[in-house]
Write a protein that holds these residues in place. Structure first.
Motif, PDB file in Angstrom:
ATOM      1  N   MET A 159      -2.411   5.526   2.493  1.00  0.00           N
ATOM      2  CA  MET A 159      -3.597   6.055   1.624  1.00  0.00           C
ATOM      3  C   MET A 159      -3.116   7.155   1.358  1.00  0.00           C
ATOM      4  N   ALA A 176       0.414   4.612  -2.224  1.00  0.00           N
ATOM      5  CA  ALA A 176      -0.009   6.060  -1.995  1.00  0.00           C
ATOM      6  C   ALA A 176       1.153   6.830  -2.438  1.00  0.00           C
ATOM      7  N   CYS A 205       0.815  -1.231   0.027  1.00  0.00           N
ATOM      8  CA  CYS A 205      -0.012   0.077   0.024  1.00  0.00           C
ATOM      9  C   CYS A 205       0.787   1.218   0.078  1.00  0.00           C
ATOM     10  N   ASN A 219      -7.963   4.706  -1.650  1.00  0.00           N
ATOM     11  CA  ASN A 219      -7.323   3.471  -1.312  1.00  0.00           C
ATOM     12  C   ASN A 219      -6.790   2.684  -2.553  1.00  0.00           C
ATOM     13  N   SER A 220      -6.305   1.756  -2.259  1.00  0.00           N
ATOM     14  CA  SER A 220      -5.707   0.944  -3.358  1.00  0.00           C
ATOM     15  C   SER A 220      -6.201  -0.738  -3.343  1.00  0.00           C
ATOM     16  N   TYR A 280     -12.906   4.791  -2.580  1.00  0.00           N
ATOM     17  CA  TYR A 280     -12.501   5.918  -1.556  1.00  0.00           C
ATOM     18  C   TYR A 280     -13.080   5.738  -0.343  1.00  0.00           C
TER      19      TYR A 280
END
Length: 386
Positions: free
Chosen positions: A329, A175, A171, A349-350, A361
């Protein structure tokens, strides 16, 4: 424990995928309180629908039954929490509904980073926003001309939500890349380029691939490398392999390291533990933040303003702590300032844009009592300058 009849019927449904006719006065396919054989069969039908929607299959009957039990428990929790009405947000089924919370954290978040382990290795201590310079030091109020709200996604300066996949906790890379994409688009007045997370995962020696990393380290690597490639040049694909219980990332494709789509000049930290200065920074560009995602409800977030509260043994507990920063994020906007009743951050977010959250989101409660921000999001915000 399920009765022999229920067990037999579940086994038939599991093996054949065929649901015998079961009458229901309401027509609902949710779990009913009496736990009758018909209710369990309706839940199994719902599970099969969920499997089809998410393209899920299991190697054995035993594994399918185990996943059904986890799915069943998660759905019961989701529906009970929504029915209770005390949450400020709504939970829902998504791609994680057949995972235990421990599995979810292991597969989709990073190894925890303790706030005490964060060491700022960048010398500059001021941030520059379109509202002026905000100096480090005490938490100062944002300048008066900082806008009441902003959403860089609505302004066309944020790429589509990406998906880090089933087995990679990178993550931090998503980000970092999200904020580089947006910083470039804002600075150049163009649409944001789609950049490569995989290059960071494979080649960034400052971080640890699919296990743990920091956005500041990623920015430093991009700066030293002279830039970062487009996703089309260095595409994302999960290449983790398990060898002696150790995960391994892909080998760096060194031939692509000079194929730069975007370069960055430096990166800056926002004043830590100060949501006011985070707001001033986000008014100028998206900012990457660390986040404590341990909360069980975060796994099932669907819509609304998330405030870190959740249920445990029928008690409402929280808010979430800031002791284990397990996720990253990009804050791409906010709404509300001053004495507004509802104020929130807009975080990209991912985990894809189909099932989790508001098209990928999440809205996070803003200006909370804890100076570290909700779930630690204000501890160490950072952003790149292109």
């Amino acid at each position: 424990m399920l009765s022999t009849l229920v067990s037999s019927l579940l086994l038939v449904v599991t093996l054949t995928g065929v649901l015998p006719y079961v009458a229901s006065s309401s027509g609902d396919v949710g779990v009913l309180s009496n736990g009758s054989p018909g209710d369990h069969l309706l839940m199994m039908e719902r599970f099969h629908g969920w499997m089809a929607k998410h393209g899920r299959s299991y190697p054995t009957v035993e594994e399918k039954l185990r996943r059904f039990d986890i799915y069943h428990r998660n759905v019961m929790f989701i529906e009970a929490a929504n029915l209770d009405g005390r949450l400020t947000y709504t939970l829902g089924e998504n791609q994680f509904t057949d995972l235990t919370h421990e599995e979810f954290l292991a597969k989709h978040t990073s190894r925890p980073v303790a706030p005490s382990d964060l060491v700022r290795n960048e010398e500059e201590t001021v941030i520059t926003t379109r509202a002026g310079v905000v100096e480090e030091g005490k938490c100062k109020a944002a300048p008066d001309n900082v806008p009441h709200s902003i959403n860089w996604a609505d302004l066309g300066k944020v790429t589509e939500v990406k998906d880090q996949g089933e087995i990679c906790g990178a993550c931090w890379a998503f980000a970092a890349v999200a904020t580089i994409e947006s910083a470039y688009a804002i600075a150049k007045g163009v649409e944001p380029p789609v950049l490569s997370e995989q290059e960071l995962i494979d080649c960034d020696q400052f971080d640890d691939g699919c296990r743990v990393g920091l956005m500041s380290n990623a920015y430093q690597w991009v700066q030293r490398n002279g830039g970062i490639a487009n996703a089309s040049t260095y595409p994302y694909h999960e290449r983790l392999q398990t060898s002696q219980n150790k995960e391994k990332d892909g080998t760096c494709e060194e031939a692509k390291l000079r194929e730069h789509a975007v370069t960055i000049r430096r990166y800056k930290y926002v004043r830590g533990n100060c949501e006011q200065q985070l707001m001033a920074a986000v008014a100028a560009r998206p900012v990457a933040v660390l986040f404590d995602a341990h909360n069980y409800c975060f796994q099932h977030y669907k819509t609304g303003v998330y405030n870190g509260m959740c249920f445990h043994e029928e008690k409402l507990i929280g808010p979430c702590t800031s002791d284990h920063l397990t996720h990253s994020m990009a804050i791409v906007g906010y709404s509300g300032k001053g004495n507004d009743e509802e104020k929130y951050w807009i975080a990209k977010n991912s985990w894809g844009d189909n099932w989790w959250g508001e098209e990928g989101y999440i809205r996070l409660k803003k200006d909370v009592a804890d100076p570290r921000g909700l779930c630690g999001l204000a501890i160490e915000p950072v952003y790149p300058i292109v």
